[in-house]
Design an enzyme around this catalytic site. Structure first.
Site, mmCIF file in Angstrom:
data_model
loop_
_atom_site.group_PDB
_atom_site.id
_atom_site.type_symbol
_atom_site.label_atom_id
_atom_site.label_comp_id
_atom_site.label_asym_id
_atom_site.label_seq_id
_atom_site.Cartn_x
_atom_site.Cartn_y
_atom_site.Cartn_z
ATOM 1 C CE LYS A 264 -3.832 -1.725 2.774
ATOM 2 N NZ LYS A 264 -4.923 -1.499 1.627
ATOM 3 C CG ASP A 275 -7.465 -4.694 7.142
ATOM 4 O OD1 ASP A 275 -8.541 -4.833 7.183
ATOM 5 O OD2 ASP A 275 -6.788 -5.505 6.412
ATOM 6 N NE ARG A 338 -11.200 -9.521 -2.402
ATOM 7 C CZ ARG A 338 -11.694 -8.513 -3.233
ATOM 8 N NH1 ARG A 338 -11.570 -8.863 -4.447
ATOM 9 N NH2 ARG A 338 -11.776 -7.447 -2.645
#
Ligand code: BES
Ligand code: ZN
Ligand code: ZN
Length: 493
Positions: A264, A275, A338
């Site tokens: 990032k 997170d 995910r």
């Protein structure tokens, strides 16, 4: 930190030192007036409220000396009648502003026990500050020990206990989420959850790397392999004596998300200790559900890893295999949530629960789509409706996005069963995240139907409040949606 004691009283007796007495201010034919209240306010009738800066504006607050070293807090309540959400927010904002007092007494005339409970619930939720990391400088402090509402309409002791249990769970979530990644890593998060669950009736299993390998959890292992602090899976189980329904909860627990090798930019990395909010939220909700002995079986799966770039990190174009056998081409290591949830949803599905709800800070796109107050909600309509109803009940905000199957083709992979992103595609990022997760519920990857009702909550924008505190929401970790999950368990049980 502990929540203040929540009390009700039939009537006002006397003014006490170090105590703030909350008096409503409203307007009648354009003139400021003191609203109905149960406190001795005869001496206030002499005062020109306008001239001391009092106002009917919702949540405005002016202090005045009261007898015996006490304080009047004149609080604006607007001119319309207040619903449960208003009262909860008012209870929170006012208690927070008066948190330097030992005791706060609300003189509001509530018209039923639910309204009284809403003020007290607000007080319990709104008086949280994150000051654990202040050193030489002093952070905000909460001195409040007791909050009292004077009203003839009293919640039952069971209802007051429920408010306290839920507020403690929300604060547990906030405490965990506010911890820096230096101190909270997969092993320590797993242990913190295990400690918090003690005595609640929840059993806890922690799976370290050998077990993750044995169980075929390629998503959690893949994301965690770049960190020297290895990944974990935590399974929480609550089995009530009665209750036929089974609710499974799955939480994203990335203790820090650097993005991995798809690193990032520095500005986007800030806040990525949040997170793991999904994992903390489902753990805290499960503990509250058990403490309240709700008649529904709950299994929670916390998918925990630290997403770091290193020589052992997974690479773009790597192919990993999730628990359900599906192979995933990792095109962007920053779409890691995910990947860990793929394993969690597969595991959760194996017991064929009636409902699965996953909670995850999954996509930055949800903030673009819905702003900072609504969580994105997707999934099977029956589960979505249940989560919506639960959220409404507790005054938390969710908004359904369409799981448009036509977008699924975007994450086809040339070499594996599915890719974790479509590189270069920014449209519908939250929906694509939802479509990816859908593949790991039940037997859907094989195109078979199942009887599981699944909902996905994307809380990337609501997990954290960067602005000032408002209503029940403090600065920093919000603890939002824990109350929705408990309300859901109550509704389904
Ligand atoms: N943890 C982030 C999502 C996030 C972003 C949470 C901002 C809170 C605030 C997630 O792992 C992520 O990086 N998602 C990517 C997905 C993309 C690569 C498809 C994103 O949102 O950019
Ligand atoms: Zn990421
Ligand atoms: Zn992430």
């Amino acid at each position: 930190m502990t929540t203040p004691k929540l009390v009700t009283a039939n009537k006002f007796t006397t003014f006490n030192k170090n105590t703030a007495y909350v008096i409503p201010v409203t307007k009648k034919s354009d003139k400021l007036v003191i609203g109905a209240n149960g406190i001795e306010t005869s001496e206030l009738t002499q005062i020109d409220l306008q001239s001391i800066g009092a106002s009917a504006e919702f949540e405005s607050l002016v202090r005045l000396p009261a007898p015996n070293g006490a304080t009047y807090a004149l609080v604006g309540v607007g001119t319309k009648s207040l619903n449960k959400d208003d009262l909860r927010n008012l209870g929170a904002a006012v208690s927070r502003k008066l948190a330097s007092f030992k005791d706060v007494v609300f003189g509001f005339e509530t018209s039923n026990a639910d309204e009284t409970a809403a003020i007290l619930e607000g007080a319990a939720l709104g008086t949280y500050v994150h000051n654990a990391y202040k050193g030489l400088t002093k952070g905000a402090e909460i001195k409040l020990q007791t909050v009292t509402v004077i009203s003839a309409h009293k919640p039952t002791p069971a209802s007051l206990n429920q408010i306290a249990v839920i507020a403690e769970s929300v604060n547990l979530t906030r405490n965990l989420v506010n911890m820096p990644g230096r101190d909270l890593f997969p092993e320590s998060l797993a242990k913190a959850v295990q400690n918090a669950a003690k005595g609640s009736g929840v059993t806890v299993q922690i799976w370290a790397e050998d077990r993750l390998t044995k169980e075929g959890l390629g998503g959690i292992l893949g994301v965690g392999q770049g960190s020297s602090r290895g990944p974990r899976l935590v399974k929480l189980e609550y089995k009530p004596k009665v209750g036929k329904k089974h609710l499974a909860l799955v939480g994203k627990g990335i203790t820090f998300d650097t993005g991995g090798l798809s690193l990032k930019p520095s500005i986007s990395m800030l806040g990525m200790n949040f997170d793991m909010t999904g994992a903390a939220s489902v753990a805290a909700a499960t503990i509250a559900i058990a403490k309240l002995q709700l008649p529904i079986k709950v299994t929670a799966w916390l998918c925990i890893a630290e997403n770091m770039p290193s020589s052992t990190a997974q690479r773009p174009n790597d192919v990993i295999k999730a628990r359900n056998g599906m192979t995933i081409e990792v095109l962007n290591t920053d779409a890691e949530g995910r990947l860990v949830l793929a394993d969690g949803l597969s595991l959760a599905s194996e017991a064929k629960p009636d409902y699965i709800v996953d909670v995850a800070t999954l996509t930055g796109a949800v903030q673009i789509a819905l702003g900072n107050q609504y969580a994105g909600l997707m999934g099977d309509q029956a589960a979505v409706d249940a989560v919506k109803a639960a959220a409404e009940e507790v005054g938390e905000m969710v908004w359904q996005l369409p799981l448009d199957k036509k977008l699924r083709g975007l994450i086809d992979s040339d070499i594996a069963d599915i890719a974790n992103v479509k590189m270069g595609n920014t449209a519908g990022g939250t929906i694509i995240g939802g479509l990816f997760l859908n593949e790991f519920v039940g037997n859907r990857a094989k195109g078979e139907s199942d009887n599981i009702k699944w909902a996905h909550l994307d809380i990337a924008a609501t997990a954290h409040n960067e602005g000032a505190a408002y209503g029940v929401i403090p600065k920093g970790a919000t603890g939002s949606h824990v109350r929705t999950l408990v309300a859901l368990a109550k509704q389904l049980g």
